[in-house]
Enzyme design. Structure first.
Site, PDB file in Angstrom:
ATOM      1  N   GLY A 506       0.826  -1.198   0.000  1.00  0.00           N
ATOM      2  CA  GLY A 506       0.000   0.000   0.000  1.00  0.00           C
ATOM      3  C   GLY A 506       0.852   1.237   0.000  1.00  0.00           C
ATOM      4  O   GLY A 506       2.069   1.195  -0.229  1.00  0.00           O
ATOM      5  N   GLY A 509       3.792   1.017   2.468  1.00  0.00           N
ATOM      6  CA  GLY A 509       4.910   0.143   2.134  1.00  0.00           C
ATOM      7  C   GLY A 509       4.417  -1.282   1.960  1.00  0.00           C
ATOM      8  O   GLY A 509       3.268  -1.516   1.586  1.00  0.00           O
ATOM      9  N   LYS A 525       3.484  -4.281   8.877  1.00  0.00           N
ATOM     10  CA  LYS A 525       3.561  -3.219   7.864  1.00  0.00           C
ATOM     11  C   LYS A 525       4.931  -2.553   7.994  1.00  0.00           C
ATOM     12  O   LYS A 525       5.287  -2.066   9.061  1.00  0.00           O
ATOM     13  CB  LYS A 525       2.445  -2.197   8.091  1.00  0.00           C
ATOM     14  CG  LYS A 525       1.054  -2.738   7.811  1.00  0.00           C
ATOM     15  CD  LYS A 525      -0.025  -1.711   8.113  1.00  0.00           C
ATOM     16  CE  LYS A 525       0.042  -0.542   7.171  1.00  0.00           C
ATOM     17  NZ  LYS A 525      -1.112   0.386   7.360  1.00  0.00           N
ATOM     18  N   ASP A 622      -9.876   7.346   4.307  1.00  0.00           N
ATOM     19  CA  ASP A 622      -9.460   6.419   3.249  1.00  0.00           C
ATOM     20  C   ASP A 622     -10.199   5.090   3.384  1.00  0.00           C
ATOM     21  O   ASP A 622      -9.608   4.011   3.309  1.00  0.00           O
ATOM     22  CB  ASP A 622      -7.951   6.195   3.290  1.00  0.00           C
ATOM     23  CG  ASP A 622      -7.423   5.608   1.980  1.00  0.00           C
ATOM     24  OD1 ASP A 622      -8.092   5.755   0.947  1.00  0.00           O
ATOM     25  OD2 ASP A 622      -6.346   4.995   2.000  1.00  0.00           O
TER      26      ASP A 622
END
Length: 815
Positions: A506, A509, A525, A622
């Protein structure tokens, strides 16, 4: 002679109209004046206006009161049951005896008689409170008691400050709110909001004669099922006679313009006007969630929105139905009552007491006497002290089924409902602990307490030393108050971040799957050095999500900050993201309609928590299918809070020059002007709804008959009453028509062009989960006039805006 009479009559009318023309814009109408279509009275402070209007798309006319700055918001209608089909020649006049009359074509369309008092000089006046009153201009008093007639005595669908809601059995007087039939028809609809005095007073929303919501009983401080709204601007006045709530009203505050409306859908909403006096802000909605729906969990069930499923049985009871989703029949006792000394009670606090269908109330009995009284009657199922003021005691006993119990966030835990159970169902552990504590010698208790204090101090000191050592090894500004993992541990868990362990990518990263142990799987992540999201977004995600705890939000386990490495460690979601299923030709078949509806409800509950119930009010910014993760049971969890922002209140609107998000999910006001609020997330929620129903992406959607997006396509189908054509073909054997149609309509309500038209998440969740509720009609969706975008437009959009020589540049960054 007849000619002379006609001429005299005509001259009188012309004289009256001439006089009125000089008073247009004034707040007063006199007996020698009339109001016709296009003429109005305006209150002294220019807040309210009264005249003839046509609601929505209706061709009929009505006499009503509306807000001058927002004329589409009507707060009172005179002739609700007598529409004016032809406004030509229709006028409002006040007679010499103070009666109001709407006449036209030689007949009386509507009239309102005075209270019987004779006035020497009656006038009609529109007050700054929104009250239309008939008063005697020659009278000395201007108090409400001197009013010959007032509109506040005949409420429509809106309660204004200063307006009484009444339930007076002595006089037979009732004043309550009744919804419009729909947005084009102000005639009385199916829903009403009124006082109910059945034992203890409470406020109830009815659909016809059926309860669909109640506030819970009055306990002396407030209605126990509704946490008090903490605002000094909203103060209520309650009038009781012998514990009966005779009337209630909101105290008028000239500095605050507010209203309470029962919508045509049966939802009760409170609004306040903004400082500019040109827009309305939604303060709260009732029912506020699924647990507010009357009897949601059936007899002996209790509702809690923080649990899955939201219904469960009271202790000592089991579900009647075998299906987990069917709670209409509620619960039944596991073992019957012994009816006598063989029964006991279990206490339940922080809840809305059950409805008083069959009850006995004593206003002076102690709680111990109440318990004994309950045990005397085999039909008694529960008891409680209903009061919370001044140490007052009383006894409320329920007979038969206990219906409409829910846990209330922030409720008073001192008010306890005692539910009757056979002794065999009561837990003995608490009693044993109490007896063991009583038998324990005082010296032993003192020694144990001292040892506990010493042990606690040692733990605190050790923790402080460890934390200080960790902080010394890290940068000063990187203490994120979260469990820290060693880089070597994460590297080992992810096989040194091998490609075989990579499960996603994403804006942040890469994402890796890892195994801390044989039993514990994690998702890692890893901040990319070339990522468009840097240390600021990394910190933002940690700071926000560490303070959020909800079953529909992904759980952050810890982080790792060593050298240049920035890692976030999450619980591992076995089924990946929602887009992996819903947009795939094969895997989409695994998501049957019941499962998709559960996913929709889970996302809505998570977003409601972010907007309303969390310690911080969060705007996600988002929300999209790839940020909805699914666990082993396909339960949804909202993830990726790198772009999220905190917000002060429901109505606050922030602006940014750096617009970041995902095409197809961003609201128009955010994508174009950089303005974002909770309504921006609601727009994204609407896109998600339509994508989950259709199995198609909004961005890149194509249709042979037009060039609109998925939102425009859904809007066109809904207008043609072909909304079911939107549904994913693989759902044809499993979908529930009423649920699908409701999801599509709610989705369209969420994606309306203007943010003020979109519902808040509490309303979204209520509408999704409520069968039979009339939903508002959606307006045109955002971006409806746009066709397919070119690639260059998708990659980069800039909008410039000139204001007094300054130029603001808004950059849209795709993710």
């Amino acid at each position: 002679m007849a000619y002379w009479h006609f001429t005299t009559f005509l001259c009188t009318i012309l004289h009256a109209v001439t006089l009125l023309k000089f008073s247009i814009g004034a707040d007063t109408l006199r007996p020698n004046q009339t109001i016709v279509n296009g003429q109005t009275l305006i209150s002294q402070s220019q807040i309210f206006e009264v005249g003839f209007f046509s609601p929505g798309a209706s061709a009929n006319s009505f006499l009503g009161i509306w807000y001058r700055n927002t004329p589409d918001v009507v707060c009172w209608v005179a002739n609700r049951n007598n529409p004016i089909t032809d406004p030509e020649g229709v006028f409002l006049a006040i007679a010499r005896n103070g009666a109001l009359v709407i006449s036209g074509a030689g007949r009386v369309i509507w009239s309102a008689n005075s209270s019987g008092r004779v006035a020497s000089n009656p006038i009609l006046q529109l007050l700054d409170t929104g009250n239309l009153v008939v008063v005697d201009e020659a009278g000395e008093s201007s108090s409400p008691k001197s009013y010959i007639w007032q509109s506040f005595d005949y409420p429509s669908d809106t309660r204004l400050p200063g307006m009484d809601m009444v339930d007076n059995t002595d006089t037979g007087q009732e004043k309550y709110l009744t919804s419009w039939r729909n947005s084009d028809d102000p005639s009385p609809g199916n829903f009403s909001y009124r006082i109910e005095n059945q034992g203890l007073a409470e406020m109830v929303i009815f659909q016809g004669t059926t309860k669909i919501y109640r506030t819970g009983q009055w306990n002396g401080l407030g209605f126990m099922g509704t946490p008090p709204y903490q605002s000094p601007a909203f103060k209520s006045n309650f009038e009781f006679k012998n514990d009966v709530l005779v009337s209630m009203s909101e105290i008028y505050n000239y500095s605050m313009v507010a209203r309470l409306r029962i919508e045509p859908s049966g939802i009760l909403q409170r609004y306040s006007m903004n400082e500019k006096k040109d827009k309305w802000n939604l303060v709260f909605t009732l029912p506020q969630d699924l647990c507010d729906n009357y009897g949601r969990c059936g007899p002996y069930g209790i509702c809690n929105t923080d649990k899955t499923p939201i219904c469960e049985c009271l202790k000592g009871f089991a579900p009647k139905a075998q299906q987990e989703w069917d709670w209409s029949s509620g619960c039944a006792r596991i073992r019957p009552l012994d009816c006598g000394d063989g029964d006991g009670f279990v206490g339940l606090s922080g809840v809305k007491f059950p409805d008083m269908l069959k009850f006995w109330l004593n206003t002076s009995m102690t709680i111990d006497e109440c318990r004994a009284e309950c045990l005397k009657n085999c039909n008694c199922t529960a008891y409680a002290n209903p009061y919370r003021t001044g140490g007052r005691s009383g006894c409320l006993i329920w007979f038969g089924d206990l219906i409409d119990i829910r846990e209330v966030p922030g409720a008073d835990n001192k008010q306890i409902l005692y539910i009757r159970l056979p002794v065999s169902e009561l837990e003995s552990t608490n009693l044993e602990k109490t007896q063991r504590k009583k038998k324990m010698p005082g010296k032993v208790r003192l020694t144990l307490a001292a040892a506990g204090v010493v042990f606690f101090c040692l733990i605190c000191c050790t923790t402080l030393v460890i934390r200080r050592l960790k902080r010394q090894a890290e940068r000063k500004n990187e203490d994120l108050e979260l469990p820290l993992f060693r880089l070597s541990m994460i590297a080992a868990a992810t096989n040194n971040f091998s490609n075989g362990n990579m499960i996603g990518e994403g804006g942040f990263g890469l994402v890796y799957k890892g195994n801390l142990s044989a039993e514990e799987e994690i998702a890692v992540k890893r901040l990319s050095k070339t990522s468009t999201q840097g240390l600021e977004e990394f910190k933002n995600e940690v700071i926000l999500i560490v303070k959020l705890q909800h079953r529909n939000l992904v759980r952050l386990l810890g982080c790792c900050i060593e050298g240049e490495e920035r890692l976030l460690i999450y619980e591992y979601m076995q089924n990946g993201s929602l887009d992996y299923f819903v947009f795939d030709e094969t895997r989409r078949k695994l998501l049957t309609w019941p499962k998709r509806f559960d996913i929709i409800m889970g996302i809505a509950r998570g977003l409601l928590y972010l907007h309303h119930d969390s310690r911080l009010r969060i705007i996600h910014r988002d929300l999209k299918t790839s940020n909805i993760l699914l666990d082993a049971n396909l339960n949804p969890k909202i993830s990726d809070f790198g772009l999220a922002r905190t917000s002060g209140c429901d109505q606050s609107v922030d602006r940014t020059k750096r617009v970041v998000g995902t095409y197809g999910y961003m609201a128009p006001e955010y994508a174009i002007d950089g303005k974002f609020s909770v309504k921006s997330d609601v727009f994204s929620m609407g896109v998600l709804l339509l994508e989950i129903v259709s199995g198609k992406r909004n961005r890149g959607f194509t249709y042979c008959g037009h060039h609109h997006s998925l939102l425009g396509h859904a809007w066109l189908l809904w207008q043609e009453n072909k909304d079911l054509e939107l549904i994913d073909e693989c759902l044809n054997d499993t979908f529930v028509e009423s649920q699908v149609k409701r999801c599509i309509q709610v989705g369209l309500l969420c994606v309306q062009r203007f943010p003020e038209d979109r519902p808040v998440m509490s309303s979204v969740l209520f509408m999704l989960g409520s069968e039979g509720v009339v939903l508002p009609q959606p307006k045109e969706p955002g971006f409806f006039m746009e066709g397919s975008c070119s690639n260059s437009a998708e990659n980069h959009i800039r909008s410039t805006e000139s204001n007094k020589g300054s130029i603001t540049i808004t950059e849209l960054e795709p993710r």
